[in-house]
Design a protein around this motif. Structure first.
Motif, PDB file in Angstrom:
ATOM      1  N   LYS A  17       0.839  -1.210   0.000  1.00 46.83           N
ATOM      2  CA  LYS A  17       0.000   0.000   0.000  1.00 46.83           C
ATOM      3  C   LYS A  17       0.869   1.252   0.000  1.00 46.83           C
ATOM      4  N   ASN A  18       1.889   1.278   0.846  1.00 47.28           N
ATOM      5  CA  ASN A  18       2.749   2.450   0.935  1.00 47.28           C
ATOM      6  C   ASN A  18       3.519   2.683  -0.363  1.00 47.28           C
ATOM      7  N   ILE A  19       4.055   1.590  -0.945  1.00 45.16           N
ATOM      8  CA  ILE A  19       4.826   1.724  -2.176  1.00 45.16           C
ATOM      9  C   ILE A  19       3.920   2.130  -3.332  1.00 45.16           C
ATOM     10  N   SER A  20       2.713   1.588  -3.389  1.00 41.49           N
ATOM     11  CA  SER A  20       1.780   1.939  -4.467  1.00 41.49           C
ATOM     12  C   SER A  20       1.405   3.419  -4.414  1.00 41.49           C
ATOM     13  N   ALA A  65      11.906  11.244 -17.470  1.00 47.30           N
ATOM     14  CA  ALA A  65      12.061   9.810 -17.684  1.00 47.30           C
ATOM     15  C   ALA A  65      12.700   9.147 -16.470  1.00 47.30           C
ATOM     16  N   GLU A  66      13.574   9.875 -15.778  1.00 44.30           N
ATOM     17  CA  GLU A  66      14.247   9.317 -14.605  1.00 44.30           C
ATOM     18  C   GLU A  66      13.240   8.963 -13.517  1.00 44.30           C
ATOM     19  N   VAL A  67      12.310   9.873 -13.251  1.00 44.79           N
ATOM     20  CA  VAL A  67      11.290   9.599 -12.234  1.00 44.79           C
ATOM     21  C   VAL A  67      10.353   8.495 -12.711  1.00 44.79           C
ATOM     22  N   ALA A  68      10.017   8.492 -13.999  1.00 46.19           N
ATOM     23  CA  ALA A  68       9.158   7.438 -14.545  1.00 46.19           C
ATOM     24  C   ALA A  68       9.788   6.064 -14.367  1.00 46.19           C
ATOM     25  N   GLU A  69      11.105   5.974 -14.544  1.00 45.77           N
ATOM     26  CA  GLU A  69      11.790   4.697 -14.339  1.00 45.77           C
ATOM     27  C   GLU A  69      11.699   4.256 -12.884  1.00 45.77           C
ATOM     28  N   GLU A  70      11.703   5.201 -11.962  1.00 45.68           N
ATOM     29  CA  GLU A  70      11.556   4.846 -10.548  1.00 45.68           C
ATOM     30  C   GLU A  70      10.163   4.274 -10.280  1.00 45.68           C
ATOM     31  N   VAL A  71       9.170   4.778 -11.006  1.00 46.39           N
ATOM     32  CA  VAL A  71       7.813   4.231 -10.885  1.00 46.39           C
ATOM     33  C   VAL A  71       7.798   2.761 -11.302  1.00 46.39           C
ATOM     34  N   GLU A  91      10.292   0.673 -11.219  1.00 48.25           N
ATOM     35  CA  GLU A  91      10.987  -0.112 -10.188  1.00 48.25           C
ATOM     36  C   GLU A  91      10.084  -0.361  -8.979  1.00 48.25           C
ATOM     37  N   LEU A  92       9.323   0.646  -8.599  1.00 48.40           N
ATOM     38  CA  LEU A  92       8.415   0.478  -7.461  1.00 48.40           C
ATOM     39  C   LEU A  92       7.322  -0.530  -7.785  1.00 48.40           C
ATOM     40  N   GLU A  93       6.829  -0.489  -9.020  1.00 50.64           N
ATOM     41  CA  GLU A  93       5.785  -1.446  -9.414  1.00 50.64           C
ATOM     42  C   GLU A  93       6.312  -2.870  -9.355  1.00 50.64           C
ATOM     43  N   ASP A 130       0.097  -0.842 -10.808  1.00 52.40           N
ATOM     44  CA  ASP A 130       0.073  -0.975 -12.271  1.00 52.40           C
ATOM     45  C   ASP A 130      -0.415   0.321 -12.919  1.00 52.40           C
ATOM     46  N   ALA A 131      -1.437   0.925 -12.311  1.00 56.09           N
ATOM     47  CA  ALA A 131      -1.982   2.165 -12.858  1.00 56.09           C
ATOM     48  C   ALA A 131      -0.953   3.287 -12.823  1.00 56.09           C
ATOM     49  N   ALA A 132      -0.097   3.278 -11.805  1.00 58.11           N
ATOM     50  CA  ALA A 132       0.950   4.304 -11.721  1.00 58.11           C
ATOM     51  C   ALA A 132       1.864   4.228 -12.938  1.00 58.11           C
ATOM     52  N   VAL A 133       2.221   3.007 -13.355  1.00 56.61           N
ATOM     53  CA  VAL A 133       3.070   2.847 -14.536  1.00 56.61           C
ATOM     54  C   VAL A 133       2.349   3.372 -15.780  1.00 56.61           C
ATOM     55  N   GLU A 134       1.039   3.133 -15.866  1.00 57.41           N
ATOM     56  CA  GLU A 134       0.275   3.616 -17.021  1.00 57.41           C
ATOM     57  C   GLU A 134       0.277   5.145 -17.080  1.00 57.41           C
ATOM     58  N   ILE A 135       0.240   5.794 -15.931  1.00 59.61           N
ATOM     59  CA  ILE A 135       0.293   7.257 -15.913  1.00 59.61           C
ATOM     60  C   ILE A 135       1.607   7.733 -16.522  1.00 59.61           C
ATOM     61  N   SER A 136       2.684   7.009 -16.235  1.00 57.90           N
ATOM     62  CA  SER A 136       4.025   7.395 -16.696  1.00 57.90           C
ATOM     63  C   SER A 136       4.341   6.905 -18.104  1.00 57.90           C
ATOM     64  N   GLU A 137       3.459   6.110 -18.700  1.00 57.63           N
ATOM     65  CA  GLU A 137       3.828   5.391 -19.922  1.00 57.63           C
ATOM     66  C   GLU A 137       4.235   6.314 -21.065  1.00 57.63           C
ATOM     67  N   GLY A 138       3.515   7.423 -21.239  1.00 55.28           N
ATOM     68  CA  GLY A 138       3.871   8.341 -22.314  1.00 55.28           C
ATOM     69  C   GLY A 138       5.279   8.880 -22.160  1.00 55.28           C
TER      70      GLY A 138
END
Length: 405
Positions: free
Chosen positions: A223-226, A242-248, A250-252, A294-302
């Motif tokens: 929950k905390n990581i999500s 892109a750097e922050v998106a890559e961290e997303v 990794e968290l996923e 998973d949704a967090a990664v979709e936000i960053s996908e673009g």
């Protein structure tokens, strides 16, 4: 627009405003859904489902407006990531609804779940502003409760409408339902001033089965990581980073690994509990939490695919309730070698440090939900969340511009 269940027809809307409201609503839903579990509260769970219905309308508004705007292949390429952001916010909303149904439908949660959550969820309560309350008719800026008590008004329900991003100019009315988030002592003070009644915090039971404790600990960490992943995802969009998106990403992946661990501990615990069916709620919670990551990664996908951030998304995130900043502690700076309590970041700026990322001996680790005793050292990256003015003040203290770059 009719609420969920009624007819929804196209009408011109500001995509920026809808996206901003979807972001604020999605973040609020995560808070509310887990608070419903913590408090065993049907009332809070019903609030989640009503907000989920509102989100259904918002996503339809956004999709119809985006379809009307696409007139060429170039338009479609630019707008595709925007649709991804819309779909991701809807997934977060659906996941929060699933969590709320665990409470409303009495699917079953072991006592260990409620025993562990208080350490993972900052207290969130609902309070109705009474007719004789000293809060009625005054603005949040005038009341200044966050500075005095550490309690934030994160949303206000007024009749059938929600104010998901109240600010200093927002006035409270008699009958408003305010959502308060903060430390227990501060919550008790503000709750009494709003309702005239004493706040009685839930008393979680003591957990008993070790394997079950480990399963619950896995969910709490998921929950905390999500939550952190969602925050960073919107930050990556805002700053096209892109750097922050890559961290997303990794968290996923970390959430996926935790879910595997959770499943193993749950199967072991099932052999030791009197009624294994009582663990169904845990499984629902874990699945819904994994959907949020998973949704967090979709936000960053673009951003991840090099498509950049569409201006309408950037503006929507920028104008939403809270912003994300990412700062690196410089060697010899006033943040090098001090604790968050020493610096009193929250008091000085209103910004909350929600995570610290550090590298030790070549290994990267996250400190999620750091506290006053968390020490910062040169090279540490800390993620803070709060208002734009607070972010600017934090930048002044650290000697850096307001940016995640």
């Amino acid at each position: 627009m009719e609420p969920s269940g009624g007819d929804v027809e196209y009408e011109p809307v500001s995509v920026k405003a809808v996206l901003s409201e979807m972001k604020d609503t999605a973040e609020l839903l995560i808070d509310l859904s887990f608070s419903a579990v913590l408090n065993g509260s049907d009332d809070i769970a019903r609030e989640v489902l009503e907000l989920e219905a509102r989100m259904d309308v918002l996503q339809l508004q956004a999709r119809m407006s985006l379809l009307m705007a696409a007139r060429s292949p170039e338009d479609a390429e630019q707008l595709a990531p925007v649709l991804g952001v819309v779909g991701a916010a809807e997934k977060i909303s659906d996941a929060a609804g699933d969590i709320a149904k665990v409470v409303l439908e009495d699917i079953g949660l072991p006592d260990a779940m409620r025993a562990a959550l208080p350490e993972a969820v900052e207290t969130l309560v609902r309070a109705e502003v009474a007719a004789d309350s000293e809060l009625a008719g005054r603005t949040l800026g005038d009341l200044n409760v966050e500075t005095e008590t550490g309690v934030r008004v994160i949303a206000i329900r007024r009749a059938d409408d929600w104010i998901t991003n109240p600010d200093r100019a927002t006035a409270l009315d008699v009958g408003d339902t305010v959502l308060l988030r903060g430390p227990d002592e501060g919550i008790a003070d503000v709750y009494l001033r709003a309702t005239g009644e004493r706040y009685e915090p839930p008393q979680p039971p003591e957990p008993s089965i070790e394997d079950l404790e480990r399963a619950v600990d896995s969910i709490v960490l998921m929950k905390n990581i999500s939550e952190l992943a969602v925050d960073l995802a919107y930050g990556s969009v805002l700053f096209d980073s892109a750097e922050v998106a890559e961290e997303v990403v990794e968290l996923e992946a970390e959430v996926d690994a935790l879910q595997s661990r959770f499943e193993a501990w749950t199967f072991r615990a099932a052999a030791r509990v009197e009624d294994p069916i009582s663990l169904r709620g845990l499984v629902h919670l874990a699945n819904a939490t994994e959907v949020i990551s998973d949704a967090a990664v979709e936000i960053s996908e673009g951003v991840l695919r090099g498509l950049g951030t569409h201006p309408v998304v950037e503006q929507a995130v920028e104008e939403s309730d809270e912003v994300i900043v990412r700062q690196t502690v410089a060697p010899g700076s006033e943040f090098d070698g001090v604790t968050l309590g020493d610096r009193e970041v929250k008091t000085e700026t209103g910004m909350r440090v929600i995570a610290v990322r550090r590298s030790r001996d070549g290994e990267r680790e996250w400190v999620i939900q750091p506290g006053p005793t968390t020490k910062l050292e040169a090279g540490d990256v800390f993620i803070a969340k709060g208002t734009r003015s607070g972010a600017e003040r934090l930048g002044e203290l650290t000697g850096t511009e307001y940016s995640v770059e």
